[in-house]
Design a protein around this motif. Structure first.
Motif, mmCIF file in Angstrom:
data_model
loop_
_atom_site.group_PDB
_atom_site.id
_atom_site.type_symbol
_atom_site.label_atom_id
_atom_site.label_comp_id
_atom_site.label_asym_id
_atom_site.label_seq_id
_atom_site.Cartn_x
_atom_site.Cartn_y
_atom_site.Cartn_z
ATOM 1 N N HIS A 253 21.552 -26.119 -67.797
ATOM 2 C CA HIS A 253 20.738 -27.304 -68.063
ATOM 3 C C HIS A 253 21.642 -28.460 -68.457
ATOM 4 O O HIS A 253 22.825 -28.270 -68.768
ATOM 5 C CB HIS A 253 19.721 -27.027 -69.179
ATOM 6 C CG HIS A 253 20.337 -26.855 -70.541
ATOM 7 N ND1 HIS A 253 20.832 -25.659 -71.004
ATOM 8 C CD2 HIS A 253 20.559 -27.747 -71.546
ATOM 9 C CE1 HIS A 253 21.314 -25.808 -72.227
ATOM 10 N NE2 HIS A 253 21.166 -27.072 -72.572
ATOM 11 N N LYS B 28 19.070 -34.059 -68.548
ATOM 12 C CA LYS B 28 17.931 -34.438 -67.717
ATOM 13 C C LYS B 28 16.920 -33.304 -67.565
ATOM 14 O O LYS B 28 15.763 -33.555 -67.240
ATOM 15 C CB LYS B 28 18.410 -34.873 -66.331
ATOM 16 C CG LYS B 28 19.267 -36.140 -66.344
ATOM 17 C CD LYS B 28 19.739 -36.481 -64.941
ATOM 18 C CE LYS B 28 20.614 -37.731 -64.955
ATOM 19 N NZ LYS B 28 21.123 -38.053 -63.589
ATOM 20 N N ILE C 121 18.593 -26.743 -64.555
ATOM 21 C CA ILE C 121 19.357 -26.639 -63.304
ATOM 22 C C ILE C 121 19.255 -25.184 -62.851
ATOM 23 O O ILE C 121 20.073 -24.348 -63.216
ATOM 24 C CB ILE C 121 20.835 -27.034 -63.502
ATOM 25 C CG1 ILE C 121 20.949 -28.419 -64.154
ATOM 26 C CG2 ILE C 121 21.576 -27.011 -62.177
ATOM 27 C CD1 ILE C 121 22.374 -28.812 -64.528
ATOM 28 N N TRP D 263 11.468 -34.015 -61.060
ATOM 29 C CA TRP D 263 12.184 -32.938 -60.365
ATOM 30 C C TRP D 263 13.528 -32.624 -61.002
ATOM 31 O O TRP D 263 14.003 -31.484 -60.936
ATOM 32 C CB TRP D 263 12.326 -33.269 -58.883
ATOM 33 C CG TRP D 263 10.983 -33.290 -58.228
ATOM 34 C CD1 TRP D 263 10.303 -34.376 -57.732
ATOM 35 C CD2 TRP D 263 10.113 -32.168 -58.060
ATOM 36 N NE1 TRP D 263 9.076 -34.006 -57.260
ATOM 37 C CE2 TRP D 263 8.927 -32.647 -57.444
ATOM 38 C CE3 TRP D 263 10.202 -30.814 -58.361
ATOM 39 C CZ2 TRP D 263 7.855 -31.814 -57.128
ATOM 40 C CZ3 TRP D 263 9.139 -29.989 -58.049
ATOM 41 C CH2 TRP D 263 7.980 -30.487 -57.436
ATOM 42 N N GLU D 264 14.124 -33.607 -61.668
ATOM 43 C CA GLU D 264 15.334 -33.313 -62.444
ATOM 44 C C GLU D 264 14.997 -32.437 -63.636
ATOM 45 O O GLU D 264 15.742 -31.524 -63.993
ATOM 46 C CB GLU D 264 15.988 -34.625 -62.895
ATOM 47 C CG GLU D 264 16.693 -35.355 -61.768
ATOM 48 C CD GLU D 264 17.139 -36.751 -62.153
ATOM 49 O OE1 GLU D 264 16.580 -37.297 -63.136
ATOM 50 O OE2 GLU D 264 18.023 -37.301 -61.479
ATOM 51 N N GLY E 58 14.108 -28.990 -62.212
ATOM 52 C CA GLY E 58 15.370 -28.335 -61.880
ATOM 53 C C GLY E 58 15.501 -27.791 -60.480
ATOM 54 O O GLY E 58 16.276 -26.852 -60.255
ATOM 55 N N ARG F 212 17.410 -32.068 -53.663
ATOM 56 C CA ARG F 212 16.398 -33.110 -53.472
ATOM 57 C C ARG F 212 16.721 -33.914 -52.224
ATOM 58 O O ARG F 212 17.872 -34.363 -52.053
ATOM 59 C CB ARG F 212 16.346 -34.039 -54.686
ATOM 60 C CG ARG F 212 15.224 -35.063 -54.624
ATOM 61 C CD ARG F 212 15.240 -35.945 -55.858
ATOM 62 N NE ARG F 212 16.234 -37.009 -55.764
ATOM 63 C CZ ARG F 212 16.787 -37.607 -56.808
ATOM 64 N NH1 ARG F 212 16.496 -37.211 -58.039
ATOM 65 N NH2 ARG F 212 17.667 -38.582 -56.649
ATOM 66 N N GLN G 4 20.581 -34.901 -52.501
ATOM 67 C CA GLN G 4 21.256 -34.814 -53.805
ATOM 68 C C GLN G 4 21.142 -33.402 -54.360
ATOM 69 O O GLN G 4 20.054 -32.831 -54.437
ATOM 70 C CB GLN G 4 20.646 -35.793 -54.807
ATOM 71 C CG GLN G 4 21.388 -35.804 -56.141
ATOM 72 C CD GLN G 4 20.716 -36.684 -57.174
ATOM 73 O OE1 GLN G 4 19.754 -36.280 -57.811
ATOM 74 N NE2 GLN G 4 21.223 -37.901 -57.326
ATOM 75 N N ARG H 206 21.153 -30.968 -57.460
ATOM 76 C CA ARG H 206 20.793 -31.121 -58.878
ATOM 77 C C ARG H 206 21.965 -30.800 -59.787
ATOM 78 O O ARG H 206 22.162 -31.472 -60.812
ATOM 79 C CB ARG H 206 19.618 -30.173 -59.198
ATOM 80 C CG ARG H 206 19.231 -30.133 -60.678
ATOM 81 C CD ARG H 206 18.635 -31.454 -61.124
ATOM 82 N NE ARG H 206 18.304 -31.423 -62.535
ATOM 83 C CZ ARG H 206 19.142 -31.717 -63.521
ATOM 84 N NH1 ARG H 206 20.394 -32.089 -63.250
ATOM 85 N NH2 ARG H 206 18.751 -31.671 -64.775
ATOM 86 N N ARG H 207 22.788 -29.820 -59.419
ATOM 87 C CA ARG H 207 23.838 -29.376 -60.336
ATOM 88 C C ARG H 207 24.895 -30.435 -60.569
ATOM 89 O O ARG H 207 25.320 -30.672 -61.704
ATOM 90 C CB ARG H 207 24.483 -28.086 -59.829
ATOM 91 C CG ARG H 207 25.462 -27.469 -60.831
ATOM 92 C CD ARG H 207 25.849 -26.065 -60.442
ATOM 93 N NE ARG H 207 24.723 -25.135 -60.495
ATOM 94 C CZ ARG H 207 24.289 -24.551 -61.617
ATOM 95 N NH1 ARG H 207 24.880 -24.808 -62.777
ATOM 96 N NH2 ARG H 207 23.276 -23.714 -61.580
ATOM 97 N N GLY I 205 24.718 -33.719 -59.187
ATOM 98 C CA GLY I 205 24.151 -35.057 -59.127
ATOM 99 C C GLY I 205 24.714 -35.946 -58.036
ATOM 100 O O GLY I 205 24.389 -37.138 -57.985
ATOM 101 N N THR J 208 25.016 -37.673 -54.542
ATOM 102 C CA THR J 208 24.082 -38.039 -53.482
ATOM 103 C C THR J 208 24.846 -38.347 -52.203
ATOM 104 O O THR J 208 25.847 -39.075 -52.231
ATOM 105 C CB THR J 208 23.244 -39.261 -53.896
ATOM 106 O OG1 THR J 208 22.509 -38.953 -55.083
ATOM 107 C CG2 THR J 208 22.256 -39.650 -52.795
#
Length: 574
Positions: A461, A464, A467, A524-525, A528, A532, A548, A550-551, A553, A555
């Protein structure tokens, strides 16, 4: 799945009682809702996570040859009385009565019931070995439930039970489960250690815990960074720090130590290292003839390991801390100034291995405001019984080589070799090749399904939100649409990509809600989802979408025509 048809209800703030990240984030993400202390409703997002964990567990249990059944939550008290645990288990066992005043329990585990099944179903060596497992609700009436799913009262657990002809084959079953557990936790994407552990209330003679590494873990794991040695601190062998005892160099003196009831205070007052002091812990064992008083000695900078103490000869039927009245009667003074010299009544003294090699040490004088200095074994008091009594400290030498380190972990799995602890009590026998009855040998193997979800968050985590590792995320991919209700182009391209991902077997959700982009992204952040994909008119005009992870970040803008391949490529790295 479209988000507008799914239940998403995130919160900005966590409840005040949520102390750890998993409790806070699962509540904020709308995954769990509290029904009572330690009892939660799993909302749709959380249930998707639990089902994915269960799937991995089932696949590996089946691969290892275990057979799934489903035992009831409510179990008759008679079986627990047969095993002796009706009295032994303690208040965590929730006992209930039905309308006919018959006793039942809400099962915390199922050794008794599965043994009853086997003694009625397995009759011959030809039916062995067998391993039954189920995934079922458990209940343990914790005194102080806390940390959300980490230490709840009601929880979901997989428990398995192996039955074998003899100890050798039972150990082989144990090894098969040990290997299966490694596969399970690896597939779940967790960083973990398998550590030697105490068998606790389950019993048995061989035991390993599977610990997810996390700073918020309640357990301390002792390990050697240069080898594969790892053990729960309760079981870890604490080495003697003094290879030999030096000859006495000081005379025994009774030294004033006013208002210094702790070793730290004594050391500071006398200008001596804390490691020169000895700490006295007074325990009692109750017998038919009355209480037996024991004095356990550890170095002042060490802590007593109660699990090790409980295994000392003479402690087989339990122990307790001595009462203040008992201490005054035996030592003649209150705690803080106790020691092995000059007790009023006989005391059984046991010294930790390091204390047994100390010389010229400091201990209580059994008089308030005084300690002895220059204490030496053999000269000033008899040689003690010696045992490993203390907790390991980071930096202790490992007898196998190197130095020991300590890290925190969350227990998510436990395997035990039980032997005949339950089969003998419940007379679970089979006919051997010679036609004579023999007692079955057992193993039991537990995995905390709901605790794994919480442990994964503790390990994965950020500020935000959650994860998730890909294998247990509620969704693998979320497609975030900018202007779904306003742009037919966005609807068409997002819908096409959504269908293509579904056809590939990707667990995807399409967010078609009419909300601001910042709110959608924040949801969605927090939840987790590992990947995205953002689709909007502006990007489509350039022929690109954004992906992107999530882990990290990061993009990436990718061509719409390449989006499917890039998504698959990114997922394969997670």
């Amino acid at each position: 799945m479209h988000a507008s048809k799914f239940h998403i209800n995130t919160l900005k703030e966590a409840p005040s009682e949520a102390e750890v990240a998993s409790h806070q984030l699962m509540t904020r993400a709308g995954m769990i809702r509290k029904a009572a202390g330690g009892i939660y409703t799993y909302m749709p997002l959380a249930l998707r996570v639990l089902r994915k964990i269960e799937t991995v567990v089932r696949e590996e249990m089946n691969r290892a040859g275990a057979l799934e059944l489903l035992m009831p939550v409510v179990q008759p008290a008679e079986l627990w009385e047969e095993s002796g645990r009706w009295q032994e288990y303690g208040p965590e066992l929730l006992r209930i009565k039905d309308r006919h005043n018959r006793d039942f329990v809400l099962q915390p585990t199922s050794e008794e019931l599965v043994t009853d099944i086997v003694r009625n179903e397995i009759h011959s060596w030809r039916q062995l070995p067998v391993n039954f497992y189920h995934i079922q609700t458990k209940f343990r009436d914790e005194r102080r439930p806390r940390f959300g799913l980490m230490r709840g009262r009601e929880f979901t657990m997989k428990d398995a039970y192996s039955f074998d002809r003899d100890e050798a084959s039972a150990q082989a079953s144990y090894d098969a489960m040990f290997a299966a557990y490694h596969r399970i936790f690896t597939r779940l994407g967790l960083t973990y250690r398998a550590v030697a552990a105490d068998t606790g209330s389950i019993g048995g003679s061989r035991s390993h815990e599977f610990q997810v590494i996390a700073d918020t873990g309640e357990d301390l794991i002792v390990y050697n960074p240069d080898s594969d040695y790892a053990a729960n601190i309760e079981l870890a062998e604490a080495p003697c720090l003094l290879p030999e005892r030096k000859p006495a160099a000081a005379s025994l003196e009774k030294t004033p130590t006013p208002q210094a009831p702790k070793c730290e205070m004594v050391a500071e007052l006398l200008g001596r290292p804390l490691s020169d002091t000895v700490k006295s812990i007074v325990l009692a064992t109750d017998t038919d003839e009355g209480a037996v008083i024991w004095l356990l000695l550890v170095r002042g900078d060490h802590e007593l390991n109660e699990i090790k103490a409980s295994k000392l000869p003479g402690f087989e039927n339990g122990h307790r801390f001595a009462t203040e009245e008992e201490i005054l009667d035996v030592f003649g003074c209150p705690p803080g100034y106790l020691g092995p010299i000059g007790t009023r009544r006989p005391v059984r003294v046991i010294a930790d291995t390091t204390v047994a090699n100390m010389s010229d040490f400091i201990c209580g004088a059994n008089e308030e405001g005084f300690h002895y200095t220059g204490v030496n074994w053999g000269r000033d008091l008899p040689e003690p019984a010696v045992a490993d009594l203390r907790n390991v400290v980071a930096g202790d030498p490992d007898p196998r080589g190197g130095r020991l380190a300590i890290q925190r972990g969350i227990e998510v799995g436990h395997v035990f070799f039980l032997g005949d602890k339950y089969s003998k009590a419940l007379q679970a026998t089979f006919l051997e090749t010679d036609g004579k009855p023999a007692i079955l040998q057992m193993g039991c193997y537990g995995i905390g399904i709901s605790r794994i979800a919480a442990a994964a968050i503790e390990q994965n985590h950020d500020d935000k939100g959650i994860i998730w590792p890909r294998g247990i995320a509620p969704f693998e991919v979320v497609i975030c649409t900018m202007g779904w209700n306003k742009s037919e182009t966005v609807r068409n391209e997002a819908g096409k990509l959504y269908e293509q991902l579904q056809q590939m077997g990707v667990d995807v959700i399409l967010d078609d809600r009419d909300i601001r982009p910042g709110v959608m992204f924040a949801d969605w952040e927090l939840i987790g989802v590992p990947l995205r994909v953002t689709i909007g008119d502006r990007g489509l005009q350039e022929g690109v979408v954004e992906i992107q992870a999530r882990r990290n970040g990061v993009t990436h803008k990718v061509a719409l025509s390449d989006a499917l391949a890039r998504i698959k490529e990114q997922l394969d790295t997670l």
